[in-house]
Write a protein that holds these residues in place. Sequence first.
Motif, mmCIF file in Angstrom:
data_model
loop_
_atom_site.group_PDB
_atom_site.id
_atom_site.type_symbol
_atom_site.label_atom_id
_atom_site.label_comp_id
_atom_site.label_asym_id
_atom_site.label_seq_id
_atom_site.Cartn_x
_atom_site.Cartn_y
_atom_site.Cartn_z
ATOM 1 N N LEU A 66 0.907 -0.758 0.415
ATOM 2 C CA LEU A 66 -0.304 0.050 -0.139
ATOM 3 C C LEU A 66 0.573 1.299 0.260
ATOM 4 C CD1 LEU A 66 -2.831 0.963 0.096
ATOM 5 C CD2 LEU A 66 -2.056 1.566 2.210
ATOM 6 N N VAL A 67 0.685 2.127 -0.903
ATOM 7 C CA VAL A 67 1.926 3.381 -1.056
ATOM 8 C C VAL A 67 0.620 4.282 -1.118
ATOM 9 C CG1 VAL A 67 2.706 4.965 -2.629
ATOM 10 C CG2 VAL A 67 3.037 2.320 -2.692
ATOM 11 N N ARG A 68 1.506 5.178 -0.119
ATOM 12 C CA ARG A 68 0.453 6.783 0.276
ATOM 13 C C ARG A 68 1.060 7.429 -0.749
ATOM 14 N NH1 ARG A 68 -1.160 10.734 1.986
ATOM 15 N NH2 ARG A 68 0.406 12.423 3.148
ATOM 16 N N VAL A 69 0.149 8.818 -1.675
ATOM 17 C CA VAL A 69 0.715 8.892 -3.543
ATOM 18 C C VAL A 69 1.817 10.282 -2.295
ATOM 19 C CG1 VAL A 69 -0.197 9.628 -4.823
ATOM 20 C CG2 VAL A 69 -1.217 7.630 -4.437
ATOM 21 N N LYS A 70 2.422 10.881 -3.239
ATOM 22 C CA LYS A 70 3.253 11.968 -2.795
ATOM 23 C C LYS A 70 2.769 13.115 -4.153
ATOM 24 C CE LYS A 70 5.120 13.179 0.528
ATOM 25 N NZ LYS A 70 4.899 13.771 1.558
ATOM 26 N N ALA A 71 2.734 12.493 -5.109
ATOM 27 C CA ALA A 71 2.856 12.818 -6.406
ATOM 28 C C ALA A 71 2.200 12.649 -7.527
ATOM 29 C CB ALA A 71 4.008 13.613 -6.773
ATOM 30 N N CYS A 72 0.857 12.635 -8.038
ATOM 31 C CA CYS A 72 1.249 11.363 -9.809
ATOM 32 C C CYS A 72 0.894 13.611 -10.595
ATOM 33 C CB CYS A 72 -0.400 11.674 -9.597
ATOM 34 S SG CYS A 72 -0.940 10.004 -10.485
ATOM 35 N N GLY A 73 1.820 12.340 -11.752
ATOM 36 C CA GLY A 73 2.116 13.063 -12.956
ATOM 37 C C GLY A 73 0.420 12.951 -14.108
ATOM 38 N N PRO A 121 15.237 7.140 -6.197
ATOM 39 C CA PRO A 121 16.310 8.032 -6.034
ATOM 40 C C PRO A 121 16.611 9.212 -5.251
ATOM 41 C CG PRO A 121 16.546 7.370 -8.887
ATOM 42 C CD PRO A 121 15.376 6.909 -7.618
ATOM 43 N N ASP A 122 17.330 8.719 -4.163
ATOM 44 C CA ASP A 122 17.393 10.105 -3.073
ATOM 45 C C ASP A 122 17.354 11.574 -3.829
ATOM 46 O OD1 ASP A 122 16.872 8.802 -0.985
ATOM 47 O OD2 ASP A 122 18.599 8.881 -0.506
ATOM 48 N N VAL A 123 18.086 12.159 -4.998
ATOM 49 C CA VAL A 123 18.283 12.896 -5.603
ATOM 50 C C VAL A 123 16.966 13.871 -5.831
ATOM 51 C CG1 VAL A 123 20.399 12.164 -6.236
ATOM 52 C CG2 VAL A 123 18.651 12.184 -8.004
ATOM 53 N N PHE A 124 15.392 12.701 -6.294
ATOM 54 C CA PHE A 124 14.884 13.872 -6.757
ATOM 55 C C PHE A 124 13.719 14.350 -5.755
ATOM 56 C CE2 PHE A 124 16.452 11.059 -10.293
ATOM 57 C CZ PHE A 124 17.253 12.141 -11.542
ATOM 58 N N SER A 125 12.802 15.271 -6.022
ATOM 59 C CA SER A 125 11.701 15.888 -5.328
ATOM 60 C C SER A 125 10.802 14.441 -5.488
ATOM 61 C CB SER A 125 11.167 17.270 -5.595
ATOM 62 O OG SER A 125 11.040 17.242 -6.770
ATOM 63 N N ASP A 126 9.565 14.905 -5.251
ATOM 64 C CA ASP A 126 8.870 14.042 -5.451
ATOM 65 C C ASP A 126 8.338 14.018 -6.872
ATOM 66 O OD1 ASP A 126 8.608 12.492 -3.084
ATOM 67 O OD2 ASP A 126 7.045 13.759 -1.922
ATOM 68 N N ALA A 127 7.578 15.152 -6.578
ATOM 69 C CA ALA A 127 6.927 16.275 -8.394
ATOM 70 C C ALA A 127 8.187 16.361 -9.345
ATOM 71 C CB ALA A 127 6.662 17.754 -7.849
ATOM 72 N N GLN A 128 9.174 16.113 -8.629
ATOM 73 C CA GLN A 128 10.517 16.063 -10.400
ATOM 74 C C GLN A 128 10.488 14.377 -10.435
ATOM 75 O OE1 GLN A 128 14.143 17.163 -8.165
ATOM 76 N NE2 GLN A 128 14.110 19.146 -9.114
ATOM 77 N N ALA A 129 10.524 13.506 -9.644
ATOM 78 C CA ALA A 129 10.607 11.611 -10.158
ATOM 79 C C ALA A 129 8.997 11.775 -11.323
ATOM 80 C CB ALA A 129 11.045 11.427 -8.647
ATOM 81 N N ALA A 130 7.805 12.460 -10.407
ATOM 82 C CA ALA A 130 6.829 11.545 -11.092
ATOM 83 C C ALA A 130 6.915 11.411 -12.885
ATOM 84 C CB ALA A 130 5.989 12.602 -10.436
ATOM 85 N N PRO A 131 7.291 13.204 -13.384
ATOM 86 C CA PRO A 131 7.577 12.658 -14.438
ATOM 87 C C PRO A 131 8.548 11.720 -14.991
ATOM 88 C CG PRO A 131 7.399 15.325 -14.233
ATOM 89 C CD PRO A 131 7.623 14.006 -12.944
#
Length: 342
Positions: free
Chosen positions: A35-42, A140-150
């Motif tokens: 189960l994943v709590r969504v932080k960002a979705c493109g 990877p840690d280098v990305f924020s949630d919003a950056q990683a989504a797309p």
Amino acid sequence: MKAMVLRRLADAGKQAKPLELSALPDPTPGRGAILVRVKACGVCHTELDEIEGRTPPPRLPVVLGHQIVGIVARLGENASAFNAGDRVGIGWIYSSCGECRFCKRGDENLCDGFRATGRDVNGGYAEYISVPEDFAYPIPDVFSDAQAAPLLCAGAIGYRSLRLTGLQDGQRLGLTGFGASAHLVLKMMRHRFPEASVYVFARSESEREFARELGAVWAGDTTDRSPDRLDAIIDTTPVWKPVVEALQNLEPGGRLVVNAIRKEDIDKDYLLRLDYSTHLWLEREIKSVANVARRDVREFLQLATEMRLAPEVQEFALEDANQALLELKTGRIRGAKVLVID
Ligand SMILES: [Zn+2]
Ligand SMILES: [Zn+2]
């Protein structure tokens, strides 16, 4: 949980509010799922294809969204790949049969049993999602949630498209359309093939300007001829005109890779302009890209980390998903749109 739900197919332009804010029961992770709590979705053009019925969900209502970054909240029975609290990503491929010849050779995107996140099962326009752990990826840690989504859709599919062009360094690549996927391909190109040059065909001046800012050697309108003939072209548009026009810019033996799950019918008659000797003769070829296999997502996340590839993102609240979709539909695109959920 809160979710933006698609209850009936609609014209995303006219009706403008195809999704409805709803309260749904939290999903329960089954065997081997998390189960994943969504932080960002493109927000992806594929959502418009679903809403407008070009790739309709088999059942309604459904929660759309397939470029998901979130935190593991709970493990289902027998799930052991992640711990609660880990950050994971989920892409368009939700599951496949695991047993057919395609699955066995790592082309699970071609599996008959392929199920898509946010179409065949509920996706990420919501506070929670349950997913088979084998189809989640560490972020990877280098990305924020919003950056990683797309990166999970536009980026990974862009990566696969680039692979399918067979392009080599020093060659010339064209991109038709300059949305989320294309702008990531341009950045990837400059890293992987520093001697190659990129030519962009886009309908709006702001997209062309953006392309030049990011290093395109030339940017013109969809119907323009590029100053040089191109070894390969990736089409990321939802329509047909750019396909026909792009073929005229290809070198003999060049390949046009069509990166779109569905094409719209509005300009299908443009295909009647397809002329064998002008567009296809001399071994020009056309190939489609069927979304992604897990290998593409993993390899692309690795590459993106090396490159520190941070996509340009525009953030929206979950409740504003309709607005984000409308802007995508009407072409107000600069980088990738992402829903951010507190
Ligand atoms: Zn997508
Ligand atoms: Zn299979």
